[in-house]
Design an enzyme around this catalytic site. Structure first.
Site, PDB file in Angstrom:
ATOM      1  N   GLU A 101      34.048 -10.522 -14.187  1.00  0.00           N
ATOM      2  CA  GLU A 101      33.944  -9.099 -14.532  1.00  0.00           C
ATOM      3  C   GLU A 101      35.230  -8.583 -15.179  1.00  0.00           C
ATOM      4  OE1 GLU A 101      31.479  -7.078 -14.714  1.00  0.00           O
ATOM      5  OE2 GLU A 101      30.062  -8.539 -13.965  1.00  0.00           O
TER       6      GLU A 101
ATOM      7  N   CYS B 172      19.580  -3.197 -26.617  1.00  0.00           N
ATOM      8  CA  CYS B 172      19.857  -1.788 -26.925  1.00  0.00           C
ATOM      9  C   CYS B 172      21.229  -1.685 -27.595  1.00  0.00           C
ATOM     10  CB  CYS B 172      19.781  -0.946 -25.648  1.00  0.00           C
ATOM     11  SG  CYS B 172      19.676   0.809 -25.999  1.00  0.00           S
TER      12      CYS B 172
ATOM     13  N   CYS C 248      14.166  -2.129 -30.376  1.00  0.00           N
ATOM     14  CA  CYS C 248      13.201  -1.467 -29.482  1.00  0.00           C
ATOM     15  C   CYS C 248      11.913  -2.266 -29.366  1.00  0.00           C
ATOM     16  CB  CYS C 248      12.914  -0.060 -29.976  1.00  0.00           C
ATOM     17  SG  CYS C 248      14.411   0.929 -30.102  1.00  0.00           S
TER      18      CYS C 248
ATOM     19  N   CYS D 187      12.253  -4.546 -26.522  1.00  0.00           N
ATOM     20  CA  CYS D 187      12.826  -3.945 -25.311  1.00  0.00           C
ATOM     21  C   CYS D 187      11.798  -3.904 -24.175  1.00  0.00           C
ATOM     22  CB  CYS D 187      13.311  -2.535 -25.643  1.00  0.00           C
ATOM     23  SG  CYS D 187      13.953  -1.683 -24.198  1.00  0.00           S
TER      24      CYS D 187
ATOM     25  N   CYS E 166      11.315   4.955 -22.589  1.00  0.00           N
ATOM     26  CA  CYS E 166      12.472   5.462 -23.340  1.00  0.00           C
ATOM     27  C   CYS E 166      12.114   6.718 -24.130  1.00  0.00           C
ATOM     28  CB  CYS E 166      12.991   4.371 -24.275  1.00  0.00           C
ATOM     29  SG  CYS E 166      14.427   4.895 -25.190  1.00  0.00           S
TER      30      CYS E 166
HETATM   31  S1  SF4 Z   1      13.515   1.435 -26.476  1.00  0.00           S
HETATM   32 FE1  SF4 Z   1      15.203   2.727 -25.822  1.00  0.00          FE
HETATM   33  S2  SF4 Z   1      16.303   1.495 -24.288  1.00  0.00           S
HETATM   34 FE2  SF4 Z   1      14.971   0.101 -25.436  1.00  0.00          FE
HETATM   35  S3  SF4 Z   1      16.250  -0.698 -27.113  1.00  0.00           S
HETATM   36 FE3  SF4 Z   1      15.151   1.096 -27.905  1.00  0.00          FE
HETATM   37  S4  SF4 Z   1      16.577   2.780 -27.586  1.00  0.00           S
HETATM   38 FE4  SF4 Z   1      17.282   1.106 -26.262  1.00  0.00          FE
END
Ligand code: SF4
Length: 354
Positions: free
Chosen positions: A39, A194, A201, A204, A210
């Site tokens: 970390e 992200c 997205c 994601c 989101c």
């Molecule tokens: S959907 Fe939202 S959380 Fe997912 S990558 Fe896109 S902006 Fe980021």
């Protein structure tokens, strides 16, 4: 906004993480000491850069005690090139403290960890959740960005009030079971999905939760009132040879940015350095230009070489240089000195050019 179905959010994120997470060396362990080292190394530093440093480090210093007993010069050699050298000082200092007061073990709670030098709330949360299973929250630049997008937070991300709010949001998401994996999944999401300028997205796992995505405004978040401008800086470094084909290097003051490391003599311009070293400014020949960034600076470093004439007195000063921070060394020996990354690059190029 409150995520309507928190359990689903956690499930989708964890499921994605368990399926696709990168196999990183520190993810194979739950040893608190090793999690701590990873970390600290990962602060402000990319994963790919950290991997070889982490691997060498835990091989050489496998326990808190071995780190506490090490000489700092040896620690610096292992750290050289990773940047932000204060982290290495803090690790050493904290390892000594752990041996003196905690029987060589890390405290097992976020609050206990947070009291140690060099361990802030983010690192304390990461260690507590990954190594000890505490459902502690984490918040760094990546997590701030994810949360700002998921919750479409339109307040200045740098304001203390917003940061406080984000800590609460982060804490509200962390599950009681598997908090370490959940936090690592959030880190992974910020690192590979992200992304700041081009969020992916369509890949994601939490896209359906989101708000920024729903509004089609992903890159409008996080909002910053004042973006920190990048400052351009020009610097000069000198590779000075004496008649024994040795090169002059300089140890940086302990309290500076590169405290305890060695560099080629460098400064804002040629005159400043040549005056300081009392050498001729005219016979310098430019051999390379490097560019690198740190914090808010973008540095252009021009590197010049200079061969001191045989008649020059300083040729005979070896090893009696008046300034104890200066040293003449053979090019092949440069590798055994801890250099910061840009100066290590100069040393490597000098050796390759031979
Ligand atoms: S959907 Fe939202 S959380 Fe997912 S990558 Fe896109 S902006 Fe980021």
């Amino acid at each position: 906004m409150i995520i309507k179905c928190l359990k689903q959010f956690q499930y989708h994120l964890l499921h994605w993480y368990h399926r696709t997470a990168r196999k990183l060396p520190w993810r194979k362990t739950k040893v608190p000491y090793k999690i701590w080292i990873s970390e600290i190394m990962l602060q402000q530093t990319q994963v790919q850069t950290v991997i070889p440093y982490y691997t060498k480090w835990v091989r050489r210093f496998p326990t808190v005690r071995s780190l506490a007993n090490a000489r700092f010069s040896e620690i610096l050699i292992l750290w050289a090139g990773l940047g932000y050298y204060r982290r290495a000082q803090m690790l050493h200092q904290t390892a000594k403290l752990l041996c003196a007061k905690y029987q060589g073990r890390l405290p097992q709670t976020r609050d206990g960890l947070n009291k140690l030098p060099g361990i802030g709330p983010y690192t304390a949360g990461a260690i507590a959740s990954i190594a000890f299973g505490e459902n502690a929250a984490i918040l760094d630049g990546n997590i701030k960005r994810i949360l700002a997008r998921i919750f479409a937070i339109s307040h200045d991300i740098q304001s203390p009030r917003t940061i406080n709010h984000l800590w609460k949001l982060s804490a509200s998401l962390v599950p009681k079971s598997n908090p370490g994996d959940f936090n690592q999944a959030m880190m992974e999401l910020g690192a590979i999905i992200c992304l700041p300028d081009t969020p992916r997205c369509h890949q994601c796992p939490v896209t359906m939760f989101c708000e920024a995505r729903r509004l089609n405004r992903e890159t409008d978040f996080p909002f910053r009132r004042n973006r920190i401008p990048v400052k351009k800086v020009r610097q000069v470094a000198l590779v000075i040879y004496n008649s024994n084909h040795e090169i002059l290097i300089k140890r940086q003051p302990d309290n500076g940015r590169w405290g305890g490391l060695w560099t080629f003599p460098f400064g804002d311009n040629r005159k400043e350095i040549t005056n300081e070293l009392n050498i001729d400014n005219q016979s310098l020949k430019q051999i390379m230009t490097l560019r690198f960034g740190f914090t808010k600076y973008q540095v252009q470093l021009k590197v010049y070489e200079n061969q001191l004439p045989k008649t020059d007195k300083r040729n005979n000063e070896r090893p009696r240089l008046k300034n104890s921070h200066l040293r003449w060394v053979k090019a092949v020996k440069l590798i055994s000195y801890p250099f910061p990354a840009p100066h290590r690059q100069i040393a490597n190029q000098l050796n390759h050019a031979k």
